[in-house]
Design an enzyme around this catalytic site. Structure first.
Site, PDB file in Angstrom:
ATOM      1  CB  CYS A  71      -0.834   0.134   1.010  1.00 22.25           C
ATOM      2  SG  CYS A  71      -1.955   1.862   1.518  1.00 22.25           S
ATOM      3  CB  CYS A 153      -8.147   2.127   0.397  1.00 19.51           C
ATOM      4  SG  CYS A 153      -8.526   1.482   2.531  1.00 19.51           S
ATOM      5  CB  CYS A 400     -14.516  -8.437  17.501  1.00 19.23           C
ATOM      6  SG  CYS A 400     -15.096  -6.713  17.934  1.00 19.23           S
TER       7      CYS A 400
END
Ligand code: SAH
Length: 450
Positions: A71, A153, A400
């Site tokens: 990225c 992205c 999570c």
């Protein structure tokens, strides 16, 4: 140790936030963008009471797992933390993170099963929320609200790129005013995009509904991407970090999107939670189903059920599903979804699980299996106490956040439920976040069935 000191250190561990950890002058030093096993030269940027923060200035001995970040925004953007390592190392980091948390916070030492990795590390997210400021549309830098403009992205669906550039063009062409959170003024706050197998929803989070030239935005978006099936406004007038407001208006198209998972279908309203990584969601639910091991006779409670996904995915393998969820729009979706899926063995309740669960028990309902899938802060103690009083055979806990999972497992463990199997699932590649699914069984020796 002082600010601006330089040291050569070895990285021996990692923090929960993905920084490497080494030691200098007896003090722990956190160094972003480093990997266990590396020898690095660092510059101290901050000295705190118990640890210091260092900036990487030279890699003297690189890890064999170091890779060139795919990225281009990685070193500025706060969205991802792990592009500097290969995927095998990322998975190992996540396994260790779960195991360390369970041991340190929960006192749970048993081995965990290998993490379920993703087939795709890139472009996996079906939901994005990009902040809009006078600096543009993008992502915040790590631990700040400084906007880094983003065109592309690496973890969002690649349809976002065209939508960002269209919205950017529209803002400039019509002179719309981005929100300024310091002054609490301006119109546009976030660009919220959700993609399902039915199409794409584009939602502008705005401070009030009087936004001019929305018809032009709709035309531009539809010209740019024929998959777009709704354009919405979400109104959030408050001075807050919470992204979405309570009210949503349809500008064009449908308010809800449908998505399929196996042979079940879900309508998802913009305010409802839906897992962001569909491929991994299916693996997670399959693992939860395996842990629940339903034979067709059970009453299953799906606590923190969202739009009813897990329960409806498993409903044909049990006698009854009872779902509890706090967001009204999600409960409405769950009820509609049960109808669409032709399920007549589901029941949904709206409210805080800790308040609703005792009411359901008072009506005489008793679960055989309880699925818990709470938000990051974990389960409310009152809810856990309530579940324990009705003595289910099994609890399947989906988490999570490893630290709150560890806290809740410790609590349940002390009250007769043993974590028998633990599997992390990589729902969020390239970031430090990790999902975990745990099978807890009632310990018959300690707590005989009443
Ligand atoms: N199981 C669902 C949703 C999990 S996310 C799925 O897999 O899609 C956690 C959900 O818990 C969210 O929908 C959130 O709105 C809900 N929630 C948060 N606090 C709650 C509470 N106190 N009681 C009931 N639901 C709650």
């Amino acid at each position: 140790m002082r600010k601006n000191d330089q040291f050569q250190i070895e990285i021996t561990g990692m923090t929960d936030n993905g920084e490497g950890v080494g030691r200098a002058e007896g003090m722990a030093v956190f160094v972003p963008y480093t990997i266990v096993g590396e020898t690095v030269r660092i510059h101290i940027v901050k000295v705190l009471k118990n640890y210091a923060v260092g900036k990487l200035i030279e890699i003297i001995k690189p890890s064999p797992h170091r890779v060139k970040a795919e990225c281009p925004n990685f070193y500025q953007c706060g969205g991802c933390q792990l592009w500097h390592m290969d995927y095998a190392e990322e998975l190992l980091y996540k396994e260790r993170k779960v195991a360390d948390c369970l041991k340190r916070i929960g006192g749970i030492e048993q081995p965990i099963s290998p993490i379920i990795g993703a087939d795709e590390r890139k472009y996996y997210r079906n939901k994005s929320q990009f902040p809009v400021t006078s600096d543009g549309i993008g992502m915040y830098a790590g631990r700040s609200h400084r906007l880094i403009p983003i065109d592309h992205c690496m973890i969002q669906s690649n349809i976002t790129e065209g939508i960002i550039s269209t919205v950017r063009y529209w803002i400039a062409a019509y002179g719309l005013i981005p929100y300024d959170e310091k002054k609490n003024c301006g119109q546009l706050r976030h660009l919220y995009i959700r993609e399902t197998d039915e199409g794409i929803m584009v939602c502008l989070v705005v401070t009030d509904c009087k936004i001019p030239n929305l018809d032009c935005l709709v035309s531009l978006l539809r010209e740019n991407n024929p998959q777009i099936c709704s354009v919405l406004l979400n109104i959030n007038p408050h001075k807050t970090n919470v992204i979405l407001g309570k009210e949503t208006m349809t500008v064009w198209g449908k308010e809800e999107l449908k998505d399929h998972l196996g042979d079940v279908v879900f309508s998802i309203s913009p305010l409802s939670f839906y897992q962001v990584n569909k491929q991994q969601m299916q693996k997670l639910y399959d693992k939860a189903g395996e842990y629940a091991a339903l034979c067709g006779k059970e009453v299953v409670w799906d606590v923190y059920c969202g739009i009813g996904t897990i329960g409806q995915y498993l409903a044909k393998h049990c006698r009854q599903v009872v779902g509890i969820e706090i967001i009204e729009a999600a409960v409405k979706n769950a009820r509609e979804n049960a109808k669409q899926n032709k399920l007549n063995n589901t029941e949904y309740y709206c409210g805080a699980a800790e308040k609703i669960a005792p009411q359901i028990i008072a009506k005489g309902n008793r679960p055989d299996v309880v699925i818990l899938d709470p938000p990051r802060k974990g389960c409310d103690k009152v809810l856990l106490d309530t579940v324990i009083t009705v003595n289910p055979q099994k609890i399947v806990y989906i988490s999570c956040k490893p630290s709150t999972l560890a806290r809740d497992l410790k609590y349940l463990n002390a009250r007769g439920y043993t974590a028998e199997e633990i599997t992390p699932v990589d729902m969020f590649p390239a970031t430090t976040h990790v999902e975990t699914v745990v099978k807890l069984v009632r310990n018959k020796q300690k707590y005989p069935v009443q």
